[in-house]
Write a protein that holds these residues in place. Structure first.
Motif, PDB file in Angstrom:
ATOM      1  N   ASP A 136       8.186   7.384 -23.022  1.00  0.00           N
ATOM      2  CA  ASP A 136       6.854   6.834 -22.762  1.00  0.00           C
ATOM      3  C   ASP A 136       6.982   5.624 -21.831  1.00  0.00           C
ATOM      4  O   ASP A 136       8.012   4.946 -21.839  1.00  0.00           O
ATOM      5  CB  ASP A 136       6.195   6.369 -24.075  1.00  0.00           C
ATOM      6  N   ASP A 149       3.416   9.646 -20.682  1.00  0.00           N
ATOM      7  CA  ASP A 149       4.236  10.201 -21.763  1.00  0.00           C
ATOM      8  C   ASP A 149       5.030  11.354 -21.177  1.00  0.00           C
ATOM      9  O   ASP A 149       4.496  12.438 -20.952  1.00  0.00           O
ATOM     10  CB  ASP A 149       3.284  10.672 -22.885  1.00  0.00           C
ATOM     11  N   ASP A 301       0.076   9.934 -27.285  1.00  0.00           N
ATOM     12  CA  ASP A 301      -0.214  10.636 -28.537  1.00  0.00           C
ATOM     13  C   ASP A 301       0.644  10.109 -29.691  1.00  0.00           C
ATOM     14  O   ASP A 301       0.353  10.407 -30.849  1.00  0.00           O
ATOM     15  CB  ASP A 301      -0.063  12.155 -28.377  1.00  0.00           C
ATOM     16  N   GLY A 302       1.688   9.308 -29.359  1.00  0.00           N
ATOM     17  CA  GLY A 302       2.493   8.686 -30.410  1.00  0.00           C
ATOM     18  C   GLY A 302       1.652   7.758 -31.274  1.00  0.00           C
ATOM     19  O   GLY A 302       2.006   7.473 -32.428  1.00  0.00           O
ATOM     20  N   ASP A 340       6.908   9.846 -33.025  1.00  0.00           N
ATOM     21  CA  ASP A 340       7.012  10.042 -31.567  1.00  0.00           C
ATOM     22  C   ASP A 340       7.069   8.666 -30.908  1.00  0.00           C
ATOM     23  O   ASP A 340       6.789   7.646 -31.535  1.00  0.00           O
ATOM     24  CB  ASP A 340       5.747  10.810 -31.111  1.00  0.00           C
TER      25      ASP A 340
END
Ligand code: MN
Length: 349
Positions: A136, A149, A301-302, A340
């Protein structure tokens, strides 16, 4: 069965003879007979059913080419095809409504200036708990917020870095409103090319998401590809400014999955669009106007895929400034297990 003239048939079908001639040419509704000498078309009364179907499909705005397909189907399959068409229409309309409201807001407010000191920002990434590498990337500056990402594995981090580098070249921006979008679109094309050039045969093509806000005065140009997100906190309300370009999102739009099924779906991270992959890096672009008090959040999205929307809202709203918001949101992702990498960028107007 007695044949009727095109005029009589047109009256019964509530269509014009001109429309009937067009449907004949398109192969949608062939006359039962054509007079060899005069070219006059004649129809069987039993053809009224087909004529009515075509007229109804025209009334809901279905293109003729698609009507031809529906007419060739059995009734149950035709019903499904009509339903699918209507879902697409409503999804398109919703997308256009959003763009229209952005455009209207932009046209009515016009450009206003904002001192750079009125824009405060912070960004950070964190590998999370489940991963020992970090693909990221995040950036915050006086004119730009960006997160990317990259795919897990070789080249992913480079792909994310290349995407940020392309948009960072635009900070500080000097262009005016519409040109901001042209600049951003150009930067995305450049990033897409740079990432494709990273491809190494054996290791496969690394790709990345990119979500960036480029500011000029109070104008905010947004570019978005992939499943990272942009949010706006305004008057206490949190709005998601981007739509995920994921396979599950496409399935939800087409009515094949419910939103609840999408959340827990094993393929939820499968991207429908990304930089460095697919036909040409196709990005969503939008223009907004910043209002004093606005807080913008960009994240990978982490964060957004592991924490509930209410927790995200509460944490973002509760932070005193951008630095604290970034730190609190990363801590929030950790409290949810942080499976993540996490990228977060926040700016206050
Ligand atoms: Mn991720």
């Amino acid at each position: 069965m007695a044949l009727v003239t095109i005029g009589a048939f047109a009256r019964q079908a509530r269509l014009t003879p001109k429309a009937l001639r067009l449907y004949d040419e398109m192969g949608l509704l062939r006359p039962a007979a054509v007079d060899a000498e005069t070219g006059y078309r004649f129809y069987e009364p039993s053809q009224l059913r087909r004529a009515h179907l075509i007229a109804e499909l025209r009334r809901i705005g279905m293109p003729l080419a698609e009507i031809a397909g529906v007419c060739a189907l059995e009734p149950a399959a035709a019903a499904e095809a009509v339903t699918a068409f209507w879902r697409r229409v409503t999804a398109d309309t919703a997308a256009r409504a959003r763009l229209t409201s952005l455009l209207v807001a932009d046209l009515t407010r016009g450009t206003t200036t904002m001192p750079d000191s009125d824009f405060r920002f912070a960004a950070a990434t964190d590998p999370g708990r489940g991963r020992d590498t970090n693909e990221d990337a995040a950036y915050a500056g006086p004119h730009l917020l960006a997160v990317a990402d990259g795919t897990r594995g070789p080249g992913g981090a480079q792909a994310a870095a290349a995407a940020l580098q392309a948009v960072r070249a635009l900070d500080p921006a000097t262009a005016s409103g519409p040109d901001l979008l042209t600049l951003l679109a150009g930067a995305v094309t450049e990033a897409d090319r740079a990432i494709r050039a990273l491809a190494t045969g054996a290791q496969g093509q690394p790709v990345t998401t990119l979500t960036a806000l480029l500011r000029q005065g109070t104008r905010m140009a947004l570019v978005h590809v992939g499943d990272s997100r942009a949010y706006l906190l305004r008057n206490g309300e949190l709005t998601q400014l981007t739509q995920d370009h994921t396979w599950v999102r496409t399935q939800v739009d087409q009515g094949k999955l419910t939103p609840a099924e999408a959340v827990g779906h094993p393929e939820r991270a499968l991207l429908a669009r990304a930089l460095g992959w697919g036909p040409e890096g196709e990005a969503d672009l939008g223009l907004r106007t910043a209002v004093p008090g606005d807080r913008y959040l960009l994240c990978s999205d982490g964060l957004s895929a592991v924490v509930a929307a209410e927790a995200l809202h509460r944490t973002l709203a509760g932070a005193a400034g951008p630095e604290q918001a970034v730190a609190d949101l990363i801590a929030l992702a950790h409290s949810a297990g942080a499976p993540d990498n996490i990228a977060v960028a926040v700016a206050d107007v």
